[in-house]
Design an enzyme around this catalytic site. Structure first.
Site, PDB file in Angstrom:
ATOM      1  N   ASP A  13       0.457   6.330  -6.531  1.00 48.37           N
ATOM      2  CA  ASP A  13       0.480   7.530  -7.422  1.00 48.37           C
ATOM      3  C   ASP A  13       2.005   8.133  -7.545  1.00 48.37           C
ATOM      4  O   ASP A  13       2.230   9.284  -7.809  1.00 48.37           O
ATOM      5  CB  ASP A  13      -0.410   8.838  -6.628  1.00 48.37           C
ATOM      6  CG  ASP A  13      -1.710   8.051  -6.606  1.00 48.37           C
ATOM      7  OD1 ASP A  13      -2.225   7.486  -7.384  1.00 48.37           O
ATOM      8  OD2 ASP A  13      -2.276   8.611  -5.477  1.00 48.37           O
ATOM      9  N   GLU A  14       3.001   7.376  -7.334  1.00 44.95           N
ATOM     10  CA  GLU A  14       4.198   7.542  -7.475  1.00 44.95           C
ATOM     11  C   GLU A  14       4.822   7.650  -8.960  1.00 44.95           C
ATOM     12  O   GLU A  14       5.909   8.141  -9.554  1.00 44.95           O
ATOM     13  CB  GLU A  14       5.105   6.466  -6.887  1.00 44.95           C
ATOM     14  CG  GLU A  14       4.966   6.297  -5.365  1.00 44.95           C
ATOM     15  CD  GLU A  14       4.004   5.181  -5.306  1.00 44.95           C
ATOM     16  OE1 GLU A  14       3.243   4.642  -5.874  1.00 44.95           O
ATOM     17  OE2 GLU A  14       3.658   4.958  -3.798  1.00 44.95           O
ATOM     18  N   LYS A  16       4.184   5.104 -11.209  1.00 45.59           N
ATOM     19  CA  LYS A  16       4.607   3.471 -11.613  1.00 45.59           C
ATOM     20  C   LYS A  16       4.498   3.169 -13.148  1.00 45.59           C
ATOM     21  O   LYS A  16       5.169   2.554 -13.796  1.00 45.59           O
ATOM     22  CB  LYS A  16       4.009   2.369 -10.573  1.00 45.59           C
ATOM     23  CG  LYS A  16       4.559   2.379  -9.295  1.00 45.59           C
ATOM     24  CD  LYS A  16       3.714   1.382  -8.425  1.00 45.59           C
ATOM     25  CE  LYS A  16       2.236   1.591  -8.492  1.00 45.59           C
ATOM     26  NZ  LYS A  16       1.865   2.881  -7.511  1.00 45.59           N
ATOM     27  N   ASN A  38      -8.823   0.658  -8.480  1.00 47.95           N
ATOM     28  CA  ASN A  38      -8.795   1.868  -7.811  1.00 47.95           C
ATOM     29  C   ASN A  38      -7.551   2.581  -8.226  1.00 47.95           C
ATOM     30  O   ASN A  38      -7.221   3.545  -7.942  1.00 47.95           O
ATOM     31  CB  ASN A  38      -8.682   1.293  -6.224  1.00 47.95           C
ATOM     32  CG  ASN A  38      -7.731   0.066  -6.177  1.00 47.95           C
ATOM     33  OD1 ASN A  38      -7.260  -0.557  -7.074  1.00 47.95           O
ATOM     34  ND2 ASN A  38      -7.348  -0.500  -4.875  1.00 47.95           N
ATOM     35  N   GLN A 223      -0.990   0.978  -6.183  1.00 50.30           N
ATOM     36  CA  GLN A 223      -1.084   1.524  -5.034  1.00 50.30           C
ATOM     37  C   GLN A 223       0.472   1.519  -4.432  1.00 50.30           C
ATOM     38  O   GLN A 223       1.358   1.715  -5.139  1.00 50.30           O
ATOM     39  CB  GLN A 223      -1.771   0.798  -3.922  1.00 50.30           C
ATOM     40  CG  GLN A 223      -3.391   0.782  -4.266  1.00 50.30           C
ATOM     41  CD  GLN A 223      -3.838  -0.050  -5.214  1.00 50.30           C
ATOM     42  OE1 GLN A 223      -3.601  -1.413  -5.176  1.00 50.30           O
ATOM     43  NE2 GLN A 223      -4.795   0.025  -6.323  1.00 50.30           N
ATOM     44  N   THR A 238      -5.393  -0.136   1.546  1.00 47.70           N
ATOM     45  CA  THR A 238      -6.469  -0.766   0.481  1.00 47.70           C
ATOM     46  C   THR A 238      -6.392  -2.426   1.004  1.00 47.70           C
ATOM     47  O   THR A 238      -5.755  -2.686   1.925  1.00 47.70           O
ATOM     48  CB  THR A 238      -5.723  -0.782  -0.960  1.00 47.70           C
ATOM     49  OG1 THR A 238      -6.897  -1.136  -1.775  1.00 47.70           O
ATOM     50  CG2 THR A 238      -4.318  -1.520  -1.080  1.00 47.70           C
ATOM     51  N   THR A 300     -10.245   8.943  -9.250  1.00 46.16           N
ATOM     52  CA  THR A 300     -11.525   9.747  -8.676  1.00 46.16           C
ATOM     53  C   THR A 300     -11.199  11.267  -8.670  1.00 46.16           C
ATOM     54  O   THR A 300     -12.347  11.880  -8.210  1.00 46.16           O
ATOM     55  CB  THR A 300     -11.139   9.381  -6.841  1.00 46.16           C
ATOM     56  OG1 THR A 300     -10.220   9.823  -6.633  1.00 46.16           O
ATOM     57  CG2 THR A 300     -11.571   7.995  -6.660  1.00 46.16           C
ATOM     58  N   ARG A 302      -9.766  13.335  -7.037  1.00 47.50           N
ATOM     59  CA  ARG A 302      -9.660  13.911  -5.709  1.00 47.50           C
ATOM     60  C   ARG A 302      -8.186  14.660  -5.503  1.00 47.50           C
ATOM     61  O   ARG A 302      -7.418  14.210  -5.936  1.00 47.50           O
ATOM     62  CB  ARG A 302      -9.814  12.971  -4.642  1.00 47.50           C
ATOM     63  CG  ARG A 302     -11.312  12.363  -4.237  1.00 47.50           C
ATOM     64  CD  ARG A 302     -11.094  11.287  -3.191  1.00 47.50           C
ATOM     65  NE  ARG A 302     -10.466  10.217  -3.511  1.00 47.50           N
ATOM     66  CZ  ARG A 302     -10.231   9.105  -2.480  1.00 47.50           C
ATOM     67  NH1 ARG A 302     -10.786   9.234  -1.540  1.00 47.50           N
ATOM     68  NH2 ARG A 302      -9.696   7.880  -3.044  1.00 47.50           N
ATOM     69  N   LEU A 331      10.959  15.044  -9.938  1.00 48.67           N
ATOM     70  CA  LEU A 331      12.059  15.818  -9.545  1.00 48.67           C
ATOM     71  C   LEU A 331      11.853  17.337  -9.838  1.00 48.67           C
ATOM     72  O   LEU A 331      12.090  18.125  -9.180  1.00 48.67           O
ATOM     73  CB  LEU A 331      13.389  15.340  -9.603  1.00 48.67           C
ATOM     74  CG  LEU A 331      14.397  16.035  -9.353  1.00 48.67           C
ATOM     75  CD1 LEU A 331      14.459  15.727  -7.671  1.00 48.67           C
ATOM     76  CD2 LEU A 331      16.000  15.682  -9.777  1.00 48.67           C
TER      77      LEU A 331
HETATM   78  P1  IMP Z   1      -9.564   1.393  -1.870  1.00 51.95           P
HETATM   79  O1  IMP Z   1      -8.370   0.504  -2.495  1.00 51.95           O
HETATM   80  O2  IMP Z   1     -10.347   1.826  -2.920  1.00 51.95           O
HETATM   81  O3  IMP Z   1     -10.428   0.242  -0.917  1.00 51.95           O
HETATM   82  O4  IMP Z   1      -9.311   2.459  -1.005  1.00 51.95           O
HETATM   83  C1  IMP Z   1      -8.197   2.201   0.290  1.00 51.95           C
HETATM   84  C2  IMP Z   1      -7.405   3.431   0.447  1.00 51.95           C
HETATM   85  O5  IMP Z   1      -6.338   3.249  -0.669  1.00 51.95           O
HETATM   86  C3  IMP Z   1      -7.980   4.777   0.121  1.00 51.95           C
HETATM   87  O6  IMP Z   1      -7.339   5.740   0.904  1.00 51.95           O
HETATM   88  C4  IMP Z   1      -7.533   5.117  -1.109  1.00 51.95           C
HETATM   89  O7  IMP Z   1      -7.372   6.575  -1.681  1.00 51.95           O
HETATM   90  C5  IMP Z   1      -6.440   4.545  -1.456  1.00 51.95           C
HETATM   91  N1  IMP Z   1      -5.981   3.971  -2.932  1.00 51.95           N
HETATM   92  C6  IMP Z   1      -6.321   2.654  -3.436  1.00 51.95           C
HETATM   93  N2  IMP Z   1      -5.955   2.840  -4.781  1.00 51.95           N
HETATM   94  C7  IMP Z   1      -5.006   3.803  -4.821  1.00 51.95           C
HETATM   95  C8  IMP Z   1      -4.075   4.387  -5.742  1.00 51.95           C
HETATM   96  O8  IMP Z   1      -3.863   3.855  -6.960  1.00 51.95           O
HETATM   97  N3  IMP Z   1      -3.601   5.520  -5.532  1.00 51.95           N
HETATM   98  C9  IMP Z   1      -3.424   6.144  -4.276  1.00 51.95           C
HETATM   99  N4  IMP Z   1      -4.258   5.574  -3.390  1.00 51.95           N
HETATM  100  C10 IMP Z   1      -5.103   4.867  -3.454  1.00 51.95           C
END
Ligand code: IMP
Length: 436
Positions: A13-14, A16, A38, A223, A238, A300, A302, A331
């Protein structure tokens, strides 16, 4: 400078997506190399906002080859929805290519992801529940269904049957779920195959040709470094490798084809899901970052955990990715915060000091960032387009980061719009911004 990898230098979530979108303008191909839906990228274009999960951000540049590489795991339902959504908004999809070797997320992967998290209870990872982990697990177990399989009914049925067999036990509770019906699943996936067929291709040669001609190819990571299955905060990670080395594997090129590696980091730090976070804030300062930065997940929804920038983790990201440049995003979110804090090292259990990112999980879980303070600024910086237009305190903040990590800051984000980006001299020397 033909091969440029862009990776997340923190926990994802930087920003990119925006960086790749800007680089895509000057590039000849954009290739996504790992992860799946994801990830989520929000790109703002004038009044339009695009939310993409699988299709590389470069797609908004008409005709630009945009590749979903072999290292990506694809939920075809999500991909077809994304294709439809972009088509409806008249986005030119002629450059979209999907690797025939990429693996597909199947309905049972989603169920397994949900079931796995439920089983962990309070120790859950906090996955996005998109089936990512189970899909990569099947890939490694050689039980995966690949994109090319959906073009052949006989092969598809055989492979789904073989893949389903070992899942029966784990998915006993879902035995009657219509999603698990072999016939329906085969029909659905053949239909996806039919719809995606025009985009399916042998994708590595797209990169080879462009690189041979000295053209610029951007390899887009998803990610972030600290979510890497090998180098991140395992098991709170992940199931793929978001680090730069994976660009070669996930796109099908050799390491010598990569010339530059840019890491993207927020001016502060966020994390979604569970796991260690040494600079996390649990007070109003954290809430302020969350509010000002709009820190809610694209995928998600969240709320993201927020904290100060972590220079120990960033130095680690420099090493494991071989970063040649750092992009600092958001920034502007720090405007009005006084003082600013940055973690330069960690204190661990029994007062131990760590200048380097600790490898041991027990240490990392208890490590806290040791913070130094720098003066903040109150001026609105969202209109700055050069470093010299930033207040001296903001420049000092960036200088301090550069100094601590030993890598030049190549771009600085000062707002969500495309043009709210400062290209620093360090990036301009390798990459002059397009005229105008
Ligand atoms: P998964 O990739 O869905 O299996 O999730 C594994 C971990 O990676 C969890 O903590 C997610 O919140 C995190 N995660 C997966 N994709 C992202 C993303 O694009 N941004 C931030 N966190 C992520």
């Amino acid at each position: 400078m033909p091969g440029l990898v862009v990776v997340g230098a923190q926990w994802g979530d930087e920003g990119k997506g925006k960086v790749v979108d800007l680089l895509a303008e000057r590039s000849d191909a954009v290739i996504r190399f790992q992860g799946g839906n994801n990830a989520g990228h929000t790109i703002v274009r004038g009044d339009e906002t695009y939310k993409l999960h699988l299709i590389p951000s470069g797609i908004l540049h008409p005709g630009r080859p945009c590749v979903v590489g072999n290292g990506v795991v694809i939920d075809p339902r999500v991909l077809t929805e994304e294709v439809d959504g972009l088509r409806k908004r008249r986005v030119d999809l002629s450059g979209l290519r999907i690797s025939a070797n990429a693996h597909l997320i199947m309905p049972y992967h989603l169920l397994l992801d949900h079931a796995g998290e439920a089983r962990l209870g309070g120790r859950e990872i906090g996955t996005t529940k998109r089936g990512i982990g189970p899909c990569y697990a099947d890939k490694a177990a050689r039980l995966g269904i690949r994109v090319q399989d959906v073009l052949d009914e006989k092969i598809l049925k055989q492979k789904i049957t073989a893949a389903l067999e070992p899942k029966r036990q784990a998915l006993r509770d879902y035995a009657k779920d219509p999603l698990l019906d072999l016939h329906t699943m085969t029909e659905d996936y053949l239909a996806f195959g039919h719809r995606l067929e025009p985009f399916i291709a042998d994708t590595p040669p797209i990169a080879w040709r462009a690189l041979d001609e000295g053209k610029l190819v951007v390899f887009e990571g998803a990610q972030g470094t600290l979510l890497d299955i090998d180098h991140g905060t395992y098991p709170f990670v992940t199931s793929s490798n978001p680090v730069a080395g994976a660009a070669c594997v996930g796109a099908g090129v050799g390491p010598k084809q990569i010339d530059e590696v840019w890491g993207v980091a927020k001016a502060y730090c966020t994390r979604v899901g569970a796991g260690p976070f040494p600079t996390e804030l649990h007070d109003s300062a954290g809430e302020r970052l969350q509010r000002a930065g709009g820190e809610f997940g694209t995928t998600t929804g969240r709320p993201r955990r927020c904290g100060w920038i972590d220079l120990v983790a960033l130095r680690y990201a420099v090493r494991v990715n071989g970063l040649t440049g750092l992009v600092v995003t958001k920034l502007d979110v720090l405007t009005g915060i006084e003082p600013l804090r940055l973690a330069t090292r960690y204190t661990g259990p029994e007062g131990a000091i760590f200048d380097e990112f600790p490898y041991h999980q027990s240490v990392l879980h208890r490590a806290r960032g040791e913070l130094i303070e720098l003066p903040g600024w109150n001026e609105d910086i969202t209109g700055a387009r050069t470093l010299s237009e930033l207040p001296p305190q903001a420049r000092a903040y960036l200088d301090f980061i550069e100094d601590q990590i030993g890598v030049p800051v190549v771009m600085v984000g000062v707002g969500p719009a495309r043009d709210q980006m400062i290209w620093t001299r360090a990036s301009e020397s390798i990459w002059p911004p397009a005229a105008g």
